[in-house]
Scaffold this active site. Sequence first.
Site, PDB file in Angstrom:
ATOM      1  N   HIS A 233     111.208  12.711  46.102  1.00 31.59           N
ATOM      2  CA  HIS A 233     110.931  11.326  45.719  1.00 31.59           C
ATOM      3  C   HIS A 233     111.988  10.801  44.763  1.00 31.59           C
ATOM      4  O   HIS A 233     112.392   9.654  44.820  1.00 31.59           O
ATOM      5  CB  HIS A 233     109.536  11.227  45.105  1.00 31.59           C
ATOM      6  CG  HIS A 233     108.483  11.834  45.985  1.00 31.59           C
ATOM      7  ND1 HIS A 233     107.175  11.907  45.635  1.00 31.59           N
ATOM      8  CD2 HIS A 233     108.588  12.397  47.232  1.00 31.59           C
ATOM      9  CE1 HIS A 233     106.502  12.497  46.621  1.00 31.59           C
ATOM     10  NE2 HIS A 233     107.335  12.809  47.580  1.00 31.59           N
TER      11      HIS A 233
ATOM     12  N   GLU B 101     108.158  16.242  44.397  1.00 31.97           N
ATOM     13  CA  GLU B 101     108.714  15.109  43.648  1.00 31.97           C
ATOM     14  C   GLU B 101     110.238  15.050  43.704  1.00 31.97           C
ATOM     15  O   GLU B 101     110.824  13.979  43.553  1.00 31.97           O
ATOM     16  CB  GLU B 101     108.248  15.132  42.185  1.00 31.97           C
ATOM     17  CG  GLU B 101     106.762  14.872  41.981  1.00 31.97           C
ATOM     18  CD  GLU B 101     106.261  13.570  42.614  1.00 31.97           C
ATOM     19  OE1 GLU B 101     106.949  12.546  42.529  1.00 31.97           O
ATOM     20  OE2 GLU B 101     105.178  13.600  43.208  1.00 31.97           O
TER      21      GLU B 101
ATOM     22  N   HIS C  79      99.151  14.223  48.094  1.00 37.37           N
ATOM     23  CA  HIS C  79      98.859  14.204  46.656  1.00 37.37           C
ATOM     24  C   HIS C  79      97.556  13.471  46.343  1.00 37.37           C
ATOM     25  O   HIS C  79      96.851  13.824  45.404  1.00 37.37           O
ATOM     26  CB  HIS C  79     100.005  13.533  45.885  1.00 37.37           C
ATOM     27  CG  HIS C  79     101.319  14.225  46.065  1.00 37.37           C
ATOM     28  ND1 HIS C  79     102.506  13.702  45.630  1.00 37.37           N
ATOM     29  CD2 HIS C  79     101.616  15.414  46.658  1.00 37.37           C
ATOM     30  CE1 HIS C  79     103.486  14.536  45.937  1.00 37.37           C
ATOM     31  NE2 HIS C  79     102.979  15.570  46.568  1.00 37.37           N
TER      32      HIS C  79
ATOM     33  N   GLU D 236      98.916   8.015  43.258  1.00 38.66           N
ATOM     34  CA  GLU D 236      99.329   8.633  44.529  1.00 38.66           C
ATOM     35  C   GLU D 236      98.963   7.717  45.698  1.00 38.66           C
ATOM     36  O   GLU D 236      99.729   7.543  46.634  1.00 38.66           O
ATOM     37  CB  GLU D 236      98.638   9.989  44.713  1.00 38.66           C
ATOM     38  CG  GLU D 236      98.886  10.999  43.592  1.00 38.66           C
ATOM     39  CD  GLU D 236     100.320  11.502  43.537  1.00 38.66           C
ATOM     40  OE1 GLU D 236     101.132  11.073  44.378  1.00 38.66           O
ATOM     41  OE2 GLU D 236     100.638  12.304  42.641  1.00 38.66           O
TER      42      GLU D 236
ATOM     43  N   GLU E 135     108.635   8.393  38.946  1.00 41.86           N
ATOM     44  CA  GLU E 135     108.828   9.774  39.386  1.00 41.86           C
ATOM     45  C   GLU E 135     109.944  10.497  38.652  1.00 41.86           C
ATOM     46  O   GLU E 135     109.783  11.622  38.194  1.00 41.86           O
ATOM     47  CB  GLU E 135     109.034   9.810  40.900  1.00 41.86           C
ATOM     48  CG  GLU E 135     107.697   9.547  41.594  1.00 41.86           C
ATOM     49  CD  GLU E 135     107.796   9.207  43.064  1.00 41.86           C
ATOM     50  OE1 GLU E 135     108.850   8.670  43.471  1.00 41.86           O
ATOM     51  OE2 GLU E 135     106.838   9.479  43.796  1.00 41.86           O
TER      52      GLU E 135
ATOM     53  N   GLU F  81     102.651  11.664  49.679  1.00 37.78           N
ATOM     54  CA  GLU F  81     101.731  10.926  48.806  1.00 37.78           C
ATOM     55  C   GLU F  81     100.300  10.968  49.357  1.00 37.78           C
ATOM     56  O   GLU F  81      99.342  10.931  48.577  1.00 37.78           O
ATOM     57  CB  GLU F  81     102.198   9.483  48.601  1.00 37.78           C
ATOM     58  CG  GLU F  81     103.637   9.313  48.077  1.00 37.78           C
ATOM     59  CD  GLU F  81     103.908   9.928  46.703  1.00 37.78           C
ATOM     60  OE1 GLU F  81     103.028  10.606  46.151  1.00 37.78           O
ATOM     61  OE2 GLU F  81     105.042   9.735  46.200  1.00 37.78           O
TER      62      GLU F  81
END
Lengths: 165, 527
Positions: free
Chosen positions: B246, B243, B147, B114, B209, B144
């Site tokens: 992402h 996600e 995370h 992360e 990802e 991020e």
Amino acid sequence: MANIHDNPNRDAWVKKIAAANTLANGVKLLTDFRAKHLSPFKTDFSLELDGQWIELKIEEKVALLKHKEFNDTQFLNNSATGENAQKVADAAVAKINATTDMYEAERIHINFRLANKPPILPVNVFLDADRQLGTKLMELRNTDYYALPLEELRKVRGVKVITLQ
Amino acid sequence: MAISTATKAATDALAVNRAPVSVGAQEVHRWLQSFTWDFDKNRTKYSTKYKMANDTKEQFKLIAKEYARMESVKDERQFGSLQDVLTRVDAANRVHPKWNESMKVISNFLEVGEYNAIAATGMLWDSATAPEQKNGYLGQVMDEIRHTNQCGYINYYFAKQGQDAAGHNDARRTRAIGPLWKGMKRVFSDGFISGDAVECSINLQLVGEACFTNPLIVAVTEWASANGDEMTPTVFLSIETDELRHMANGYQTVVSIANDEAASKYLNTDLNNAFWTQQKYFTPVLGMMFEYGSHFKVEPWVKTWNRWVYEDWGGIWIGRLGKYGVESPASLRDAKKDAYWAHHDLFLLAYALWPTGFFRLTLPTAEEAEWYEANYPGWYDMYGKVYEEWRARGCEDPSSGFLPLQWFAENNHPIYIDRVSQVPFCPSYSKGASTLRVLEYNGKKHSFSDQWGERMWLSEPERYECQNIFEQYEGRELSEVIAEGHGLRSDGKTLISQPHTNKDGKLWTLDDIKKIGCVFADPLKAL
Ligand SMILES: [Fe+2]
Ligand SMILES: [Fe+2]
């Protein structure tokens, strides 16, 4: 318990670094050290474990010597060798742009880094040249990436096969 | 005082495009689109072979303020559950001890991923030229950061509320000794932030990802709940909600370069290398964490792998990108072979190397051995009987004087480390697809375990110079290295890592290791 940051190799270099008392001495110490111990083409592996720590200590010293000997204009525009920084960078970029051979491009880029990584060149000049050199090198390396079978690629790279299972 | 060109450009743009009076998110987003930036003079700091198009769109169209409201609601729910209900029901002590150890590895390692994803998406923000695309990457930078905190919080929570804090807290201090760390840095760090900016996007978003967060962040929650862990699903599912953005960013990276002729020259090579880089570590390590780091099994790893990696990603996701010239990576077939046995091979080595870790490992019980044999026929003859021998020789008991590492030496099964992935392998005792290749370059030997990694090294050797623990500690005695690398609990003598999770079992100390006189040797020197 041993302190992992001290050992006889490093102690010997700390003394050598202390003895470098002019910018010219410092630059020579640093560029010679990088070429011998940190180059991807090196054949001397005696400082594999300590080389990066020692390089860092020489860089610290060169940065201080540069600060001491250079005025502001020199500091922003010159290489620690005294040359004009942008000219050094432009020459390397022109050289790599003139080649289509990935192995020659690789040498140009790697040798540029060994000779010029800050504090030799000012950061702004170095990084922009490094970006352009890296871009060109990646373009050459990644064109027809799978063209050679491994047997031939090993020969071109110049490696000796010890074991193949 | 003179204002900078950038400030002047922004001021001029504001004079033309008046800011909206309302704060409606979509109106603000439309207003943001009306900004155009002159990228002739404003070039990126990073190298790339590709040109990202200036008119790339982004699907989420989120503005920062709207984003912050949404994420703060997610955080409230997550921290609220953890601090209130889960603490009151003593959830951290209901976790099966084996799984407690797995989370030492999973969350501490994911935190590194992360953290590097922050840098990677910052780099992509810098490299893109389309305002919308930049906005998508910016959203991810913020995700991020969130995370990184969440992963750190999982280990903090386990350490504070649960069982056996050592290793949940401060795992990173042991990073120089454990052989799993270096491979993890390859996938989670180098892969995301070094080399071509677009290649980094492919590593992070298109492979990391879109492919591996499904097994890593979704499947892990199933294994966690099956083993009594309610904290990990609470946090990891909250991570996974981000996600999608992402994966969409990864998709847009490909869209943005699709019309550039560079894409047809480089894209599939970069994808193949990125896929191999990521799978080489994640396939064995995730399988090992799930199956060997749990007591209650969810399903065989090979099934999870085939569903998420092979079919969902390799088939559907990559298939969707086919119209942009993306092909399924050639290395996918080799990876599929590895998904069956590689994690079993790795656990054998991980258990043998237990003193270098920061977690406790457990040998499979008789019940588990049955599960392995039923799902992986042939397991017992290769692995099960070795574990029985180790157990019989007292590998769990500090007074036995036996480390399983000795078994490899006695039976002449040297352990090598792949230079490119940094994953250890034992070519003379494995069922996975690894093959030993040793090359000498300028007088130094390098070992590899597959053709894809060997080619990556031959093409760009200066990218893979990381020393392995056998080179780093050659000639040194194990207990000395453990002490130097901070592998001890707070009493200064008991190891953080242990070869069992048995509550009544004795814990190994530095003296127990020292008595054995185990010295690191570099297997490449013998060749
Ligand atoms: Fe993330
Ligand atoms: Fe992410």
